[in-house]
Scaffold this motif. Sequence first.
Motif, PDB file in Angstrom:
ATOM      1  N   ALA A 178       0.834  -1.212   0.000  1.00 33.92           N
ATOM      2  CA  ALA A 178       0.000   0.000   0.000  1.00 33.92           C
ATOM      3  C   ALA A 178       0.864   1.255   0.000  1.00 33.92           C
ATOM      4  N   PHE A 179       1.908   1.274   0.828  1.00 32.69           N
ATOM      5  CA  PHE A 179       2.763   2.465   0.879  1.00 32.69           C
ATOM      6  C   PHE A 179       3.612   2.591  -0.382  1.00 32.69           C
ATOM      7  N   GLU A 180       4.062   1.429  -0.894  1.00 35.98           N
ATOM      8  CA  GLU A 180       4.862   1.463  -2.131  1.00 35.98           C
ATOM      9  C   GLU A 180       4.048   1.979  -3.316  1.00 35.98           C
ATOM     10  N   ALA A 181       2.755   1.711  -3.267  1.00 32.84           N
ATOM     11  CA  ALA A 181       1.886   2.175  -4.359  1.00 32.84           C
ATOM     12  C   ALA A 181       1.670   3.691  -4.298  1.00 32.84           C
ATOM     13  N   GLY A 182       2.104   4.304  -3.178  1.00 29.54           N
ATOM     14  CA  GLY A 182       1.971   5.761  -3.055  1.00 29.54           C
ATOM     15  C   GLY A 182       0.906   6.202  -2.076  1.00 29.54           C
ATOM     16  N   GLY A 183       0.461   5.279  -1.218  1.00 31.30           N
ATOM     17  CA  GLY A 183      -0.544   5.632  -0.213  1.00 31.30           C
ATOM     18  C   GLY A 183       0.020   6.637   0.785  1.00 31.30           C
ATOM     19  N   THR A 184      -0.824   7.559   1.234  1.00 30.43           N
ATOM     20  CA  THR A 184      -0.379   8.583   2.181  1.00 30.43           C
ATOM     21  C   THR A 184      -0.415   8.015   3.599  1.00 30.43           C
ATOM     22  N   ASP A 185      -1.438   7.188   3.874  1.00 31.52           N
ATOM     23  CA  ASP A 185      -1.640   6.678   5.224  1.00 31.52           C
ATOM     24  C   ASP A 185      -2.584   5.479   5.117  1.00 31.52           C
ATOM     25  N   TYR A 186      -2.868   4.824   6.248  1.00 31.36           N
ATOM     26  CA  TYR A 186      -3.893   3.767   6.214  1.00 31.36           C
ATOM     27  C   TYR A 186      -4.693   3.767   7.495  1.00 31.36           C
ATOM     28  N   ILE A 187      -5.912   3.237   7.380  1.00 32.23           N
ATOM     29  CA  ILE A 187      -6.794   3.097   8.545  1.00 32.23           C
ATOM     30  C   ILE A 187      -7.273   1.650   8.529  1.00 32.23           C
ATOM     31  N   SER A 188      -7.260   1.015   9.710  1.00 35.49           N
ATOM     32  CA  SER A 188      -7.716  -0.379   9.710  1.00 35.49           C
ATOM     33  C   SER A 188      -9.222  -0.466   9.972  1.00 35.49           C
ATOM     34  N   LYS A 189      -9.786  -1.492   9.366  1.00 31.01           N
ATOM     35  CA  LYS A 189     -11.215  -1.767   9.563  1.00 31.01           C
ATOM     36  C   LYS A 189     -11.367  -2.683  10.756  1.00 31.01           C
ATOM     37  N   PRO A 190     -12.394  -2.651  11.564  1.00 34.93           N
ATOM     38  CA  PRO A 190     -13.507  -1.704  11.445  1.00 34.93           C
ATOM     39  C   PRO A 190     -13.062  -0.282  11.802  1.00 34.93           C
ATOM     40  N   ILE A 191     -13.599   0.662  11.089  1.00 26.78           N
ATOM     41  CA  ILE A 191     -13.106   2.018  11.294  1.00 26.78           C
ATOM     42  C   ILE A 191     -13.600   2.634  12.600  1.00 26.78           C
ATOM     43  N   ASN A 192     -12.694   3.436  13.154  1.00 26.50           N
ATOM     44  CA  ASN A 192     -12.991   4.138  14.388  1.00 26.50           C
ATOM     45  C   ASN A 192     -13.172   5.612  14.023  1.00 26.50           C
ATOM     46  N   ARG A 193     -14.241   6.227  14.484  1.00 31.22           N
ATOM     47  CA  ARG A 193     -14.589   7.592  14.111  1.00 31.22           C
ATOM     48  C   ARG A 193     -13.453   8.587  14.424  1.00 31.22           C
ATOM     49  N   ILE A 194     -12.938   8.488  15.657  1.00 28.83           N
ATOM     50  CA  ILE A 194     -11.872   9.401  16.078  1.00 28.83           C
ATOM     51  C   ILE A 194     -10.658   9.247  15.170  1.00 28.83           C
ATOM     52  N   GLU A 195     -10.297   7.977  14.925  1.00 29.65           N
ATOM     53  CA  GLU A 195      -9.089   7.707  14.140  1.00 29.65           C
ATOM     54  C   GLU A 195      -9.237   8.227  12.704  1.00 29.65           C
TER      55      GLU A 195
END
Lengths: 126, 226
Positions: free
Chosen positions: B99-116
């Motif tokens: 994901a980062f090599e493809a040029g992603g800025t950041d990641y969020i894991s599922k299930p998503i947390n509103r604050i995060e």
Amino acid sequence: MERKILVVDDEVVIREMLNKAFTKMGYKVVLAASAEEALEILQPDTQVMFLDLKLPGMDGIELCRRIRQIHPVACIFAITGYASLFELSDCREAGFDDYFTKPVKLEMLFIAAQTAFEKIERWKKK
Amino acid sequence: MFDPASITILIVDDDVFFSQEITRHIIENQGYKTICAASGEECIRKTLSSKPDLILLDINLPEINGIEVCKKLRSEENLKDLPIIFVTGNTEDETLQAAFEAGGTDYISKPINRIEILARVKNALSQKIMQQNLLEKEKLTSVLELAGAVCHELNQPLHAISGYSELLLLDVDESHPRYKAIKTINDQALRMGEITAKLMKITRYETRKYLSNTNIIDIDKSCADD
């Protein structure tokens, strides 16, 4: 009395042009290519001066400060090719009476010179 | 630092009725505008047409997966700086590295947390704005340096041309055949002086279209107001 103008500019083309212009208007013109040369040749009877600000060695601001110490009543004008190089406040503080940016209409310089001589002559009468 | 209402976020998730809907709800509640896509193909199409400010990109998509979508978007010159945040249930090293090599800025894991999710979105947007400001400042500094040098060099010869032509005019009567030509030289030299004076007043970096793909700095718009 002869009306003498000092012109200080490091570019010979500009010096010559201003020399021709002020001579044509009936003034006696004294030329200097640097601040150091100007201080060397400056006579007490030269009361109106046009100084370029950007000069090799000592700059026009410092030259103006030095001249002010010897000639407190002289009319000293700055002519600069790059207005932002020195702030207007620097020019005021150094003792310049007014400030022109290149290219300046000769007509403006003629008016400045004429007004300056009139002012100096008024003071002398008092 | 920025108004959420001026930001459009593209939410890409094939789980239209649950995951995409929850994300959209959280994001819109914060005041951001949203657009949604359910596939990689739709994401690319909507990115190109709607120009979102940030993409929340699910990795597991049918046909073209999120990582491939990201690579495709990054190959576009004007999308190199677009914040792309991956959303994934798979946080294994290999997936994250890809994901980062493809040029992603950041990641969020599922299930998503509103604050995060809100914090990461805000961070990515702030960073982009900071980068833009920095770039703007760098551009402006170079423009000012160049303008200063050009002005000084040009004003000297302009002063000589305008001065000498004005001197000639003093000797030539208006009826003389040369008068008009000399007057034109004088006027044009002074006109160039007005341009260099404007150049010295540049305080902003604003461009205008010049030829097909070229932008040039707009001297009038970039000047300090008189």
